[in-house]
Each structure stands twice: as structure tokens, then as C-alpha cells.
Scaffold this active site. Structure first.
Site, PDB file in Angstrom:
ATOM      1  CG  PHE A 128     -45.510 -19.850 -12.440  1.00  0.00           C
ATOM      2  CD1 PHE A 128     -45.353 -19.907 -13.814  1.00  0.00           C
ATOM      3  CD2 PHE A 128     -45.240 -18.651 -11.800  1.00  0.00           C
ATOM      4  CE1 PHE A 128     -44.939 -18.795 -14.539  1.00  0.00           C
ATOM      5  CE2 PHE A 128     -44.829 -17.532 -12.519  1.00  0.00           C
ATOM      6  CZ  PHE A 128     -44.683 -17.600 -13.894  1.00  0.00           C
ATOM      7  CG  ASP A 214     -41.918 -19.980  -5.542  1.00  0.00           C
ATOM      8  OD1 ASP A 214     -42.340 -18.944  -4.992  1.00  0.00           O
ATOM      9  OD2 ASP A 214     -41.824 -20.093  -6.778  1.00  0.00           O
ATOM     10  CE  LYS A 243     -47.381 -13.380  -8.332  1.00  0.00           C
ATOM     11  NZ  LYS A 243     -46.705 -14.613  -8.670  1.00  0.00           N
TER      12      LYS A 243
HETATM   13  C1  PLP Z   1     -45.639 -14.995  -9.540  1.00  0.00           C
HETATM   14  C2  PLP Z   1     -44.777 -16.140  -9.113  1.00  0.00           C
HETATM   15  C3  PLP Z   1     -43.414 -16.201  -9.436  1.00  0.00           C
HETATM   16  C4  PLP Z   1     -42.750 -15.202 -10.363  1.00  0.00           C
HETATM   17  O1  PLP Z   1     -42.720 -13.931  -9.848  1.00  0.00           O
HETATM   18  P1  PLP Z   1     -42.325 -12.682 -10.795  1.00  0.00           P
HETATM   19  O2  PLP Z   1     -42.263 -11.535  -9.852  1.00  0.00           O
HETATM   20  O3  PLP Z   1     -43.395 -12.567 -11.825  1.00  0.00           O
HETATM   21  O4  PLP Z   1     -41.011 -13.005 -11.416  1.00  0.00           O
HETATM   22  C5  PLP Z   1     -42.663 -17.241  -8.915  1.00  0.00           C
HETATM   23  N1  PLP Z   1     -43.229 -18.189  -8.143  1.00  0.00           N
HETATM   24  C6  PLP Z   1     -44.532 -18.166  -7.822  1.00  0.00           C
HETATM   25  C7  PLP Z   1     -45.077 -19.231  -6.936  1.00  0.00           C
HETATM   26  C8  PLP Z   1     -45.356 -17.159  -8.308  1.00  0.00           C
HETATM   27  O5  PLP Z   1     -46.659 -17.164  -8.015  1.00  0.00           O
END
Ligand code: PLP
Length: 389
Positions: A128, A214, A243
Site C-alpha cells: 500500500f 516506504d 503518519k
Molecule cells: C498510510 C500509508 C500511506 C499513505 O499515506 P497517506 O498519508 O494516507 O497518503 C502510504 N504508504 C504506507 C505504507 C501507508 O501505511
């Protein structure tokens, strides 16, 4: 009451009015133990006094000036993040998706600078990366892409935690980067095999690809290190954060190292709000607090404790496939879909999440104490024991 909202979320029927540490209260004064922390955002819990003080102080000084000018707090935050991660520089934005957009643009520009006209990025099944067009294309979950075609070209998807699948691509001359979560979050708290990330690091070094991690969910102490990849003693070329960096105040970051740090030059990327004084002041205080309260050690130990307790109580249960995780990023995989557990837990005053259909996901704040951890384990074990899918 919510009819003026686009129905993009299937919301639970509760609205919280107040928070303190790992606790939340609804309008009726009912108390909930927050084992989700706004999806790995409020790592220092709710209403942490040091953060409130920092935010209020900054609110009385200066909110926003624009990136047309120097922003000292942004420079300080960049220096701090670079020191903690061994990266060279930072681009600030406002969310995880935006941080990954920056990484994707960086990888493409890096490719073009090396004469690769159609640069491709390797991404993982079950991943994700966000909801913008490029990041949903990079995301390895068909349900997130469905209905939004045409997607963005330039991504190659392979299975997660499968080094051989990436090595098979090493003959291609149009690849510029590998984008991967050190531990998959939405994909079901998947911790890769010990040789996976070091293997990707070695492959990227050999082929001149960028290793882009990420760490939007795994970073800022969530996994018991500043950044999850530090468990494997590797350093990425690019890393994205969001986050927990602002503990709920929106801020994202894309960090780069070595040649990758020289790619995005004046005029190639930007953000109006990115790295404004309010966000940076809060983020600096987040980092300071994690350090001064020794929360990395606490997170590592407490995560271990919770996993051990859950395993002792649940390993023999026929519905439980596996208890796993890293730090306070915890997953309990059941053999059956268990989305209903979220509502049942809410009724018991416990906030949890279910992802990938059958994985109970726990992301409690790093400030969770031992008693709260015990209560979390007790409530969960009862819920699972009473659960019939
Ligand atoms: C939550 C998340 C995102 C997206 O972050 P947003 O602030 O909602 O755009 C991207 N990568 C990972 C691994 C995430 O958990």
C-alpha cells in the site's frame, strides 16, 4: 448528520470527543483503549503535553510563510531526520501518498539522468502506497485500483518477500528503483525473511537501482527502531515518512541519500504547505519526546511482551494461524475473515483494525504501559475465543 460527506469511508458509529495518552472518550463519556493510534499516527498517544505546548507556542509565533523563503524549523527538522537515518536530505510534504509521489518522481528523474527513457519501478503485491493515481498504481491491491483506470505506466509488480522474483528482473535495462515497505502494513503485517531487505540492497547496488523504502507506517519508532529498516542494518537510497511524524499534525517527508539526493532540483517539485513552521515544530517535538522518553526501547520490549502473551494464549486456538509483528506493529492472522471483530471490540471499549480480510492489526501508541498492554491482551483473547466466523 454525515450526509454531506462523500461516503468514502464505512465509518464505525462512534465519535470521540477527548483523548489522553492511550485513552479516548466518546460523547457519552465512555472510555476506549486505543490500540490503533489513528492508524499508526498518534505514536505518542493523544494530547501529549509536550506536543500541545509546542504546537500552541508555535501557533502564537508563525504558521506559514511559503517555501519561497527559508524556514528555519524545516531546516532543523531535516538535519535531525537526516542524522537519525543516515540520509542526506529531505523534501517535506503533507501526507504519505505525497511523500511517495516525490519518491516516484525522483526515481523517474534519476532514470532520465542516466539515459533511461521509460523508467520502471518494481513494486510488490500486497503493498500500500497511497490513493493518488501514481501511488494507487504502485499499490499491490487490485481493489484500490479498480475503477480508476487508466493507471499510470512504469510499474512492475512482483510478489512480496520474494527476492528471486526481483532478481529475475535484473536483465532488464529500464528499471530504476525498487519501492517496498520494510514490513507490509495494510497488506497484513507481513515481516519479510531476514535476507529479503539486505538481498534487495545488494541487488540494487549491483544494478544501480534505487532502493526506496516506504516507511510511512513503519517509521518514527513504530517498529522499535527509528526506522524499521534499521533492524536489518541497511540504508536505503530513498525513504518516505508521514503518519507518526507529526503525531496527527499532517506532515510527510521524502528523504534521499547519495546520488538520489541530487536529483530533484529547483523548480522540479514543490508543495505549498510542505514543511511549514507548525508542522515542523510539532515533528521536532515528536522526535525529541521519543528520545527523551526512551520509547524505542520501550516499544521493542512491549511489542515482544505482547506477542509472547498472545502466542501463549492463542497459539493452540484453531482459528489462529499466526501472531507476528515487529515492535508495536502487531498482527494476528486468523484462518477466517474477521472484519466483524472490529465492531465487537468497539463494544468492549477497544479500538483495533482488521486488514487483508483476516489479520487483526494492532498499532497501539508507543506510550502504552504494561497494564494497558495486559488489558489489550485480555480483551483480545476473549474476543477471539468467543468469535465464530
Ligand atoms: C498510510 C500509508 C500511506 C499513505 O499515506 P497517506 O498519508 O494516507 O497518503 C502510504 N504508504 C504506507 C505504507 C501507508 O501505511
Amino acid at each position: 448528520m454525515t450526509s454531506a460527506l462523500m461516503p468514502t469511508y464505512a465509518r464505525l458509529p462512534v465519535a470521540f470527543q477527548k483523548g489522553e495518552g492511550a485513552w479516548l472518550w466518546d460523547g457519552e463519556g465512555r472510555r476506549y483503549l486505543d490500540a490503533l493510534a489513528g492508524i499508526a499516527v498518534c505514536n505518542l498517544g493523544h494530547a501529549h503535553p509536550a506536543l500541545t505546548k509546542a504546537l500552541c507556542h508555535q501557533a502564537g509565533q508563525l504558521w506559514h510563510t511559503s517555501n519561497l523563503y527559508r524556514i528555519e524549523l524545516q531546516e532543523r527538522l531535516a538535519t535531525r531526520l537526516a542524522a537519525l537515518s543516515a540520509m542526506d536530505n529531505v523534501f517535506f510534504c503533507n501526507s504519505g501518498a505525497e511523500a511517495n509521489e516525490a519518491a516516484i518522481k525522483l526515481a523517474r528523474a534519476y532514470g532520465h539522468s542516466r539515459g533511461i527513457g521509460q523508467p520502471h519501478i518494481v513494486v510488490m503485491e500486497g503493498s500500500f502506497h497511497g490513493r493518488t493515481l501514481a501511488t494507487l498504481t504502485a499499490t499491490g491491491n487490485p481493489r484500490i485500483k479498480q475503477g480508476f483506470e487508466p493507471l499510470v505506466p512504469g510499474f512492475i509488480q512482483v510478489p512480496y518477500d520474494d527476492l528471486a522474483a526481483v532478481e529475475k528482473l535484473s536483465e532488464r535495462d529500464d528499471i530504476v528503483a525498487v519501492l517496498v515497505e520494510p514490513v507490509q502494513g495494510e497488506g497484513g503485517i507481513r515481516v519479510p525473511a531476514a535476507n529479503y531487505l539486505p538481498g534487495l540492497r545488494a541487488l540494487c547496488d549491483r544494478r544501480g537501482w534505487l532502493l526506496m523504502l516506504d516507511e510511512v507506517q513503519t517509521g518514527i519508532g513504530r517498529c522499535g527502531r527509528w526506522f524499521a529498516h534499521q533492524h536489518w542494518d541497511i540504508v536505503p537510497d530513498v525513504m518516505t515518512l508521514a503518519k507518526a511524524l507529526g503525531n496527527g499534525f499532517p506532515i510527510g517527508a521524502c528523504l534521499a541519500r547519495g546520488p538520489a539526493s541530487q536529483v530533484l532540483t529547483a523548480g522540479t517539485h514543490g508543495s505549498t504547505f510542505g514543511g511549514n513552521p507548525l508542522a515542523c515544530r510539532v515533528a521536532l517535538e515528536v522526535l525529541q519526546t521519543i528520545e527523551s522518553e526512551d520509547l524505542l526501547t520501550h516499544c521493542d520490549r512491549l511489542g515482544q511482551e505482547i506477542r509472547t502473551a498472545l502466542r501463549e494464549r492463542l497459539d493452540a486456538h484453531p482459528l489462529v494461524r499466526e501472531v507476528r509483528g515487529l515492535g508495536l506493529m502487531l498482527g494476528i492472522e486468523l484462518t477466517e475473515p474477521c472484519g466483524d471483530l472490529v465492531g465487537k471490540a468497539l463494544k468492549q471499549g477497544l479500538l483495533i483494525n482488521v486488514t487483508a480480510g483476516s489479520v487483526i492489526r494492532l498499532l497501539p501508541p508507543l506510550i502504552l504501559d504494561h497494564r494497558q498492554a495486559q488489558q489489550l491482551v485480555e480483551t483480545l483473547v476473549e474476543l477471539i475465543q468467543e468469535f465464530s466466523p
